[in-house]
Design a protein around this motif. Structure first.
Motif, PDB file in Angstrom:
ATOM      1  N   THR A  94       1.162  -1.223   0.305  1.00 57.19           N
ATOM      2  CA  THR A  94       0.200  -0.047   0.022  1.00 57.19           C
ATOM      3  C   THR A  94       0.378   0.910  -0.034  1.00 57.19           C
ATOM      4  OG1 THR A  94      -0.407  -0.062   2.316  1.00 57.19           O
ATOM      5  CG2 THR A  94      -1.914  -1.378   1.097  1.00 57.19           C
ATOM      6  N   GLU A  95       2.385   2.173   0.373  1.00 52.64           N
ATOM      7  CA  GLU A  95       3.245   2.419   1.071  1.00 52.64           C
ATOM      8  C   GLU A  95       2.928   3.331  -0.098  1.00 52.64           C
ATOM      9  OE1 GLU A  95       5.813   1.766   3.116  1.00 52.64           O
ATOM     10  OE2 GLU A  95       4.102   1.654   5.405  1.00 52.64           O
ATOM     11  N   PRO A  96       4.348   2.142  -1.795  1.00 49.00           N
ATOM     12  CA  PRO A  96       4.350   2.369  -2.701  1.00 49.00           C
ATOM     13  C   PRO A  96       3.439   2.840  -3.766  1.00 49.00           C
ATOM     14  CG  PRO A  96       4.510   0.196  -2.997  1.00 49.00           C
ATOM     15  CD  PRO A  96       4.367   0.596  -1.228  1.00 49.00           C
ATOM     16  N   LEU A  97       1.939   2.011  -3.395  1.00 45.31           N
ATOM     17  CA  LEU A  97       0.706   2.515  -4.041  1.00 45.31           C
ATOM     18  C   LEU A  97       0.553   4.022  -3.764  1.00 45.31           C
ATOM     19  CD1 LEU A  97      -1.357   1.615  -6.535  1.00 45.31           C
ATOM     20  CD2 LEU A  97      -2.607   0.512  -4.223  1.00 45.31           C
ATOM     21  N   SER A  98       0.073   4.125  -2.603  1.00 39.96           N
ATOM     22  CA  SER A  98      -0.558   5.268  -2.597  1.00 39.96           C
ATOM     23  C   SER A  98       0.790   6.712  -2.364  1.00 39.96           C
ATOM     24  CB  SER A  98       0.258   5.237  -0.379  1.00 39.96           C
ATOM     25  OG  SER A  98      -0.263   6.427  -0.111  1.00 39.96           O
ATOM     26  N   ARG A  99       1.602   6.277  -3.023  1.00 42.18           N
ATOM     27  CA  ARG A  99       2.588   7.239  -3.712  1.00 42.18           C
ATOM     28  C   ARG A  99       2.128   7.418  -5.196  1.00 42.18           C
ATOM     29  NH1 ARG A  99       6.535   4.243  -1.130  1.00 42.18           N
ATOM     30  NH2 ARG A  99       7.380   3.975  -2.580  1.00 42.18           N
ATOM     31  N   PHE A 100       2.219   6.003  -6.142  1.00 36.86           N
ATOM     32  CA  PHE A 100       1.848   6.104  -7.322  1.00 36.86           C
ATOM     33  C   PHE A 100       0.808   7.052  -7.586  1.00 36.86           C
ATOM     34  CE2 PHE A 100       4.865   2.686  -7.938  1.00 36.86           C
ATOM     35  CZ  PHE A 100       6.317   2.823  -7.748  1.00 36.86           C
ATOM     36  N   ALA A 101      -0.319   6.970  -6.915  1.00 33.99           N
ATOM     37  CA  ALA A 101      -2.124   7.054  -7.125  1.00 33.99           C
ATOM     38  C   ALA A 101      -2.210   8.820  -6.977  1.00 33.99           C
ATOM     39  CB  ALA A 101      -2.578   6.520  -6.043  1.00 33.99           C
ATOM     40  N   ALA A 102      -1.303   8.972  -5.493  1.00 31.51           N
ATOM     41  CA  ALA A 102      -1.651  10.622  -5.306  1.00 31.51           C
ATOM     42  C   ALA A 102      -0.105  11.211  -6.199  1.00 31.51           C
ATOM     43  CB  ALA A 102      -0.749  10.919  -4.201  1.00 31.51           C
ATOM     44  N   ALA A 103       0.965  10.650  -6.984  1.00 30.76           N
ATOM     45  CA  ALA A 103       1.176  11.737  -7.826  1.00 30.76           C
ATOM     46  C   ALA A 103       0.972  11.749  -9.677  1.00 30.76           C
ATOM     47  CB  ALA A 103       2.598  10.737  -8.601  1.00 30.76           C
ATOM     48  N   PRO A 204       3.687 -23.067   7.159  1.00 30.78           N
ATOM     49  CA  PRO A 204       2.957 -21.630   7.707  1.00 30.78           C
ATOM     50  C   PRO A 204       3.849 -21.072   6.015  1.00 30.78           C
ATOM     51  CG  PRO A 204       4.033 -22.764   9.630  1.00 30.78           C
ATOM     52  CD  PRO A 204       3.648 -23.748   8.336  1.00 30.78           C
ATOM     53  N   ASP A 205       3.232 -20.332   5.102  1.00 28.64           N
ATOM     54  CA  ASP A 205       3.932 -19.313   4.428  1.00 28.64           C
ATOM     55  C   ASP A 205       5.959 -18.893   4.528  1.00 28.64           C
ATOM     56  OD1 ASP A 205       4.131 -17.819   2.327  1.00 28.64           O
ATOM     57  OD2 ASP A 205       4.016 -15.638   3.389  1.00 28.64           O
ATOM     58  N   THR A 206       6.341 -19.505   3.197  1.00 31.43           N
ATOM     59  CA  THR A 206       7.893 -19.382   3.350  1.00 31.43           C
ATOM     60  C   THR A 206       7.903 -18.420   2.261  1.00 31.43           C
ATOM     61  OG1 THR A 206       7.802 -20.963   1.533  1.00 31.43           O
ATOM     62  CG2 THR A 206       7.983 -21.911   3.875  1.00 31.43           C
ATOM     63  N   GLY A 207       7.942 -17.227   1.921  1.00 30.12           N
ATOM     64  CA  GLY A 207       7.177 -16.389   0.832  1.00 30.12           C
ATOM     65  C   GLY A 207       7.461 -16.600  -0.557  1.00 30.12           C
ATOM     66  N   PRO A 208       8.208 -15.941  -1.262  1.00 29.49           N
ATOM     67  CA  PRO A 208       8.813 -14.904  -0.876  1.00 29.49           C
ATOM     68  C   PRO A 208       8.459 -13.437  -1.156  1.00 29.49           C
ATOM     69  CG  PRO A 208       8.342 -15.581  -3.466  1.00 29.49           C
ATOM     70  CD  PRO A 208       8.358 -16.584  -2.516  1.00 29.49           C
ATOM     71  N   HIS A 209       8.234 -12.977  -0.116  1.00 28.51           N
ATOM     72  CA  HIS A 209       7.532 -11.346   0.348  1.00 28.51           C
ATOM     73  C   HIS A 209       8.276 -10.776  -0.824  1.00 28.51           C
ATOM     74  CE1 HIS A 209       5.738 -12.832   4.169  1.00 28.51           C
ATOM     75  NE2 HIS A 209       6.936 -12.663   4.355  1.00 28.51           N
ATOM     76  N   PRO A 210       7.060  -9.420  -1.413  1.00 35.07           N
ATOM     77  CA  PRO A 210       7.120  -8.344  -2.057  1.00 35.07           C
ATOM     78  C   PRO A 210       8.748  -7.478  -1.950  1.00 35.07           C
ATOM     79  CG  PRO A 210       4.887  -8.383  -2.316  1.00 35.07           C
ATOM     80  CD  PRO A 210       5.436  -9.410  -0.576  1.00 35.07           C
ATOM     81  N   THR A 211       9.784  -7.450  -2.585  1.00 33.11           N
ATOM     82  CA  THR A 211      10.368  -6.973  -2.523  1.00 33.11           C
ATOM     83  C   THR A 211      10.342  -5.692  -2.911  1.00 33.11           C
ATOM     84  OG1 THR A 211      11.672  -7.583  -4.845  1.00 33.11           O
ATOM     85  CG2 THR A 211      12.795  -8.574  -2.929  1.00 33.11           C
ATOM     86  N   GLU A 212      11.458  -4.857  -2.518  1.00 30.36           N
ATOM     87  CA  GLU A 212      11.058  -2.553  -3.588  1.00 30.36           C
ATOM     88  C   GLU A 212      10.177  -2.427  -4.738  1.00 30.36           C
ATOM     89  OE1 GLU A 212      13.362   1.302  -3.078  1.00 30.36           O
ATOM     90  OE2 GLU A 212      13.820  -0.308  -1.735  1.00 30.36           O
ATOM     91  N   PRO A 213      11.816  -3.852  -5.870  1.00 30.75           N
ATOM     92  CA  PRO A 213      11.067  -3.707  -7.194  1.00 30.75           C
ATOM     93  C   PRO A 213      10.096  -4.454  -7.117  1.00 30.75           C
ATOM     94  CG  PRO A 213      13.496  -4.380  -6.407  1.00 30.75           C
ATOM     95  CD  PRO A 213      13.267  -4.648  -5.694  1.00 30.75           C
ATOM     96  N   SER A 214      10.054  -5.415  -6.426  1.00 38.43           N
ATOM     97  CA  SER A 214       8.280  -6.357  -7.125  1.00 38.43           C
ATOM     98  C   SER A 214       7.328  -5.615  -6.572  1.00 38.43           C
ATOM     99  CB  SER A 214       8.672  -7.403  -6.271  1.00 38.43           C
ATOM    100  OG  SER A 214       8.369  -7.635  -5.410  1.00 38.43           O
ATOM    101  N   ALA A 215       7.409  -4.685  -6.185  1.00 42.84           N
ATOM    102  CA  ALA A 215       6.631  -4.253  -5.007  1.00 42.84           C
ATOM    103  C   ALA A 215       6.125  -2.997  -5.711  1.00 42.84           C
ATOM    104  CB  ALA A 215       6.544  -3.589  -3.552  1.00 42.84           C
ATOM    105  N   ALA A 216       7.288  -2.439  -6.077  1.00 42.24           N
ATOM    106  CA  ALA A 216       6.710  -1.436  -7.312  1.00 42.24           C
ATOM    107  C   ALA A 216       6.296  -1.773  -8.584  1.00 42.24           C
ATOM    108  CB  ALA A 216       8.327  -0.394  -7.535  1.00 42.24           C
ATOM    109  N   LEU A 217       6.071  -2.806  -8.753  1.00 42.99           N
ATOM    110  CA  LEU A 217       6.103  -3.634 -10.075  1.00 42.99           C
ATOM    111  C   LEU A 217       4.295  -3.882  -9.869  1.00 42.99           C
ATOM    112  CD1 LEU A 217       5.911  -4.429 -12.897  1.00 42.99           C
ATOM    113  CD2 LEU A 217       6.692  -6.757 -12.367  1.00 42.99           C
ATOM    114  N   ILE A 218       4.057  -4.009  -8.904  1.00 42.52           N
ATOM    115  CA  ILE A 218       2.363  -4.684  -8.292  1.00 42.52           C
ATOM    116  C   ILE A 218       1.847  -2.974  -8.599  1.00 42.52           C
ATOM    117  CG2 ILE A 218       1.037  -5.375  -6.101  1.00 42.52           C
ATOM    118  CD1 ILE A 218       3.166  -7.335  -5.652  1.00 42.52           C
ATOM    119  N   ALA A 219       2.364  -1.902  -7.810  1.00 41.22           N
ATOM    120  CA  ALA A 219       1.658  -0.856  -7.284  1.00 41.22           C
ATOM    121  C   ALA A 219       1.183  -0.091  -8.857  1.00 41.22           C
ATOM    122  CB  ALA A 219       2.510  -0.269  -6.171  1.00 41.22           C
TER     123      ALA A 219
END
Length: 279
Positions: A94-103, A204-219
């Motif tokens: 949500t944090e990268p998405l918030s920045r992108f949507a606001a931009a 239990p979940d073993t990931g992989p969790h979103p990294t900064e690049p992959s989170a930015a792509l999703i956002a």
């Protein structure tokens, strides 16, 4: 005074020894018939907005550029101007998405699951819910009813090494998360196993969790869907419409695949069998 300028992404190319050519924002090249107008006068009007000379024919050319969407008399507003985006979920997304949507001009607010029902009926508003995990059974049931009252509904979640971006729904009859689940169950031979996985019967979940690049792509992909919603789909680009595509992002390789998905029509309940007694 008409101070039209070329639309973002458009440009005029001067071919040596030839007439000017318009390169559209989509990358197409279109020949420009300037008639009796000096091509440099047209370029001046559509770049610096200057009006060194004026004629009915030049004004007609500029008007034709405007009507075709290749020029605008007013500065272009960001595409999400006037839209409100309510964000829920995990901050890694949500944090990268918030920045992108606001931009892109959106007014962005944080929300909680308890807020969702009260957001129904907000026009020009979208609810976006992002999870770094599978979706617990029933979590999105209330949000699935948002499009029935014309509030846009967009979501994403992660299952193991894959993130899923579901279609944006904004009107009655659009694809909801319940429809996506039914379509995915119907498309796999392991429907029992997939349903058990969603219900929480897993290790239990073993990931992989979103990294900064992959989170930015999703956002970025989510923002593109919001822009398509705000502009009526005019900026969606190639591929399936935002309301009819399910996208899977491989978090290991940052690859994206699109899958078409349609709503699931409501079916009448099966008739209750009657017991016949012997005469």
């Amino acid at each position: 005074m008409n101070r039209s300028r070329l639309a973002p992404g458009a440009g005029i190319v001067t071919v040596p020894g030839g007439r000017p050519v318009l390169r559209t924002s989509e990358g197409e090249f279109l020949r420009i018939d300037t008639g009796n107008v000096d091509p440099e006068e047209l370029v001046d009007r559509l770049t610096a907005g200057e009006r060194r000379t004026s004629s009915e024919e030049l004004d007609g050319l500029v008007s034709a550029f405007e009507q075709a969407g290749h020029a605008a008399a007013e500065p272009c507003r960001p595409p999400l101007t006037g839209r409100t985006v309510h964000l829920l979920g995990d901050p890694v997304l949500t944090e990268p998405l918030s920045r992108f949507a606001a931009a892109e001009g959106a007014e962005v607010h944080s929300a909680t699951a308890d807020d969702v029902a009260g957001l129904a009926g907000e026009r020009d508003a979208a609810v976006v819910w992002c999870l770094d995990s599978p979706v617990p059974t029933g979590l999105w049931d209330t949000a699935d009813r948002l499009p029935d009252r014309h509030t846009a509904w967009l979501r994403c979640h992660r299952e193991g090494a894959h993130a899923w971006i579901e279609p944006l729904a904004s009107a009655p009859g659009d694809v909801t998360s319940a429809h996506v689940r039914l379509r995915r169950l119907a498309a796999t031979a392991a429907h029992g196993e997939l349903a058990a996985y969603w219900a929480g019967h897993r290790t239990p979940d073993t990931g992989p969790h979103p990294t900064e690049p992959s989170a930015a792509l999703i956002a970025a992909l989510l923002t593109a869907d919001l822009i398509a919603w705000a502009t009526g789909g005019s900026n969606r680009g190639p591929g399936l419409p935002a309301g009819r595509r399910l996208r899977r992002i491989d978090l290991r390789h940052l690859t994206v695949t699109e899958h078409p998905v349609l709503p699931v029509p409501e079916a009448a309940p099966l008739p209750t069998p009657t017991t016949r007694t012997a005469p």
